[in-house]
Scaffold this motif. Structure first.
Motif, PDB file in Angstrom:
ATOM      1  N   ARG A   1       2.495   2.423  -3.433  1.00  0.00           N
ATOM      2  CA  ARG A   1       1.713   3.018  -4.528  1.00  0.00           C
ATOM      3  C   ARG A   1       2.243   4.409  -4.830  1.00  0.00           C
ATOM      4  O   ARG A   1       2.337   5.259  -3.960  1.00  0.00           O
TER       5      ARG A   1
ATOM      6  N   PRO B   1       3.625  -2.371  -6.872  1.00  0.00           N
ATOM      7  CA  PRO B   1       3.254  -1.494  -7.984  1.00  0.00           C
ATOM      8  C   PRO B   1       4.426  -0.665  -8.515  1.00  0.00           C
ATOM      9  O   PRO B   1       4.237   0.221  -9.337  1.00  0.00           O
TER      10      PRO B   1
ATOM     11  N   HIS C   1       0.836  -1.204   0.000  1.00  0.00           N
ATOM     12  CA  HIS C   1       0.000   0.000   0.000  1.00  0.00           C
ATOM     13  C   HIS C   1       0.873   1.257   0.000  1.00  0.00           C
ATOM     14  O   HIS C   1       0.609   2.212  -0.748  1.00  0.00           O
TER      15      HIS C   1
END
Length: 152
Positions: free
Chosen positions: A109, A141, A106
């Protein structure tokens, strides 16, 4: 919404207090210094499980603040042990609730890079790559750098 230019130099580094994560912090800070970026040192915390007469019980809600504060103190101490009180690049410390891999994914990102140690404080220290590092490499990511320990 965060400006993409602001995010382009952000390096997220996972910190769990292990020697491997301290090496990852040092690498991330050196990279941020060279690229004029910033480091976001991140640690995860979770509620410990308590066993009572009725089975597994969650802690009282008043424990949340204390658990987060303790995680943040440990994170700050670990970062300072790794790079000193005045690192050559900006370092922000964040203690977030959740599983280590989930928190790191998270946080990554929009980041330029995610840096993790090869093995943390978990078991099976003989494994080539720790489970959190493996999960991050497979699902992040952004690019991921795994810093291997001096003995590995």
């Amino acid at each position: 919404m965060v400006d993409q230019r602001e995010e382009s130099g952000r390096i997220v580094v996972g910190v769990d207090g292990s020697d491997s994560s301290k090496q990852a912090v040092r690498w991330a800070v050196r990279q941020a210094e060279v690229t004029r970026g910033a480091v976001e040192a991140v640690t995860a915390w979770e509620f410990p499980q308590f066993h009572g007469a009725l089975g597994w019980l969650p802690p009282s809600s008043s424990d949340e603040g204390a658990l987060q504060a303790r995680a943040h103190q440990e994170l700050t101490r670990t970062v300072e042990e790794a790079v000193g009180p005045r690192p050559p690049a900006e370092v922000r410390a964040e203690a977030r609730y959740g599983t280590p891999a989930g928190v790191l994914l998270h946080a990554a990102r929009g980041a330029a890079l995610l840096v993790v140690g090869s093995r943390g404080l978990g078991g099976f220290t003989g494994l080539l790559l720790g489970s959190v590092a493996q999960h991050c490499v497979q699902n992040a990511p952004c690019p991921v750098l795994v810093v291997r320990g001096e003995d590995g």
